[in-house]
Design an enzyme around this catalytic site. Structure first.
Site, PDB file in Angstrom:
ATOM      1  N   ASP A  90       0.802  -1.260  -0.254  1.00 53.38           N
ATOM      2  CA  ASP A  90       0.066  -0.008  -0.029  1.00 53.38           C
ATOM      3  C   ASP A  90       0.962   1.229   0.006  1.00 53.38           C
ATOM      4  O   ASP A  90       1.899   1.421   0.954  1.00 53.38           O
ATOM      5  CB  ASP A  90      -0.907   0.081   1.289  1.00 53.38           C
ATOM      6  N   LYS A 120      -0.373  -0.444  -4.318  1.00 49.33           N
ATOM      7  CA  LYS A 120      -1.595  -0.341  -4.268  1.00 49.33           C
ATOM      8  C   LYS A 120      -1.780   0.875  -3.681  1.00 49.33           C
ATOM      9  O   LYS A 120      -1.460   1.444  -2.937  1.00 49.33           O
ATOM     10  CB  LYS A 120      -2.409  -1.337  -3.175  1.00 49.33           C
ATOM     11  N   GLU A 122      -5.552   3.923  -3.221  1.00 46.23           N
ATOM     12  CA  GLU A 122      -6.890   4.337  -3.138  1.00 46.23           C
ATOM     13  C   GLU A 122      -7.450   5.267  -3.819  1.00 46.23           C
ATOM     14  O   GLU A 122      -6.557   6.258  -4.121  1.00 46.23           O
ATOM     15  CB  GLU A 122      -7.321   4.533  -1.603  1.00 46.23           C
ATOM     16  N   GLU A 189     -13.735  -2.737  -1.754  1.00 42.49           N
ATOM     17  CA  GLU A 189     -14.141  -3.037  -0.280  1.00 42.49           C
ATOM     18  C   GLU A 189     -15.332  -2.566   0.304  1.00 42.49           C
ATOM     19  O   GLU A 189     -15.861  -1.175   0.041  1.00 42.49           O
ATOM     20  CB  GLU A 189     -13.079  -2.078   0.751  1.00 42.49           C
TER      21      GLU A 189
END
Ligand code: KIV
Length: 271
Positions: A90, A120, A122, A189
């Site tokens: 992340d 990764k 968001e 998610e």
């Protein structure tokens, strides 16, 4: 049909082939050498060095405080243990939102200093410029939509996302934008199962769910939650595969009692 368990090294291409062949992808988080070794030996396909380390390793309430240096420390420990799984790391809060140059620099640090295989991040349309720039340096990017914990103070709660039509449409558009930009996979998610299924059906890249039902291409859980280490967290989507809180608690209690009573160490346990 192959289950891909014979694959010696999982790559982003392997995940693509698994989607094509309808073989579900297993993904778990890990933050340290010992746990990563067990997961890799067990055959998990992807290990995510998640910024959930901020919660489960460091005890913070949110994922926001963890730093890029701390993520690199966790990722390096995991990479040293792994032979087969793809290791994804992340990008932590504050390491990519500034601009695409910052996002690229943070990704390069992760790749160079930890030896991980992908990053990764968001977000949807708002991060596309960064996704493009990171990909242009040859670093694979996984997207993350739906409940994005780095934006918790914007949402205000951890409830299910994209239940309303407008937010669901936005999520479908964001998933398409991330795929078109070249993300190799997307995590969804805590969104309704039918919506996650629609994303997976429309996408050519693997869609991995957490609290997003089973119409997707794979599943991810936070290791400490599925092992029952964290006994106070029990959302509906979580299946516990062990009760390590109680196992560790009773082992520690037995050890303490043996030390206090003088039973440990015994004659065979000394030199
Ligand atoms: O940080 C993390 O553990 C994650 C998973 C919840 C997907 O992003």
């Amino acid at each position: 049909m192959s289950t891909y368990s014979e694959i010696k090294k999982v790559t982003t291409h392997t995940l693509q082939e698994m989607k094509r062949d309808n073989v579900k992808i297993s993904m778990l988080t890990a933050y340290d050498f010992s746990m990563a070794k067990i997961l890799d030996d067990a055959g998990v396909d992807v290990i995510l060095v998640g910024d959930s380390a901020s919660n489960v390793m460091a005890g913070h309430e949110t994922t926001l405080p963890i730093t890029l240096d701390q993520m690199i420390y966790h990722a390096s420990s995991v990479v040293r243990a792994v032979k087969r799984a793809l290791v994804v790391v992340d990008l932590p809060f504050g390491s990519y939102q500034g601009n695409s140059k910052e996002a690229l620099n943070s990704s390069i640090r992760i790749m160079k200093e930890s030896g991980a295989h992908a990053v990764k991040m968001e977000g949807g349309k708002e991060v596309i410029e960064s996704v493009n720039r990171i990909l242009s340096a040859g670093v694979p990017v996984m997207g993350h939509l739906g409940l994005t914990p780095q934006s918790i103070y914007k949402f205000g709660t951890y409830v299910v996302r994209a239940k309303e039509k407008q937010e669901a449409e936005r999520l479908l558009e964001d998933a398409k934008s991330l795929e078109d930009a070249g993300c190799f996979s997307i995590v969804l998610e805590k969104i309704p199962a039918f919506l996650a299924g629609e994303v997976a059906q429309n996408a050519d890249i693997p869609i991995i769910g957490i609290g997003a039902g089973n119409k997707v291409d794979g599943q991810v859980l936070v290791l400490h939650d599925m092992l029952g280490i964290n006994k106070d967290f029990h959302p509906r989507f979580l299946r516990r595969y062990a009760d390590l809180y109680n196992s560790i608690h009773s082992a520690a209690a037995e050890y303490i009692s043996d030390v206090k009573s003088g039973d440990f160490p015994n004659e065979k346990e000394q030199y």
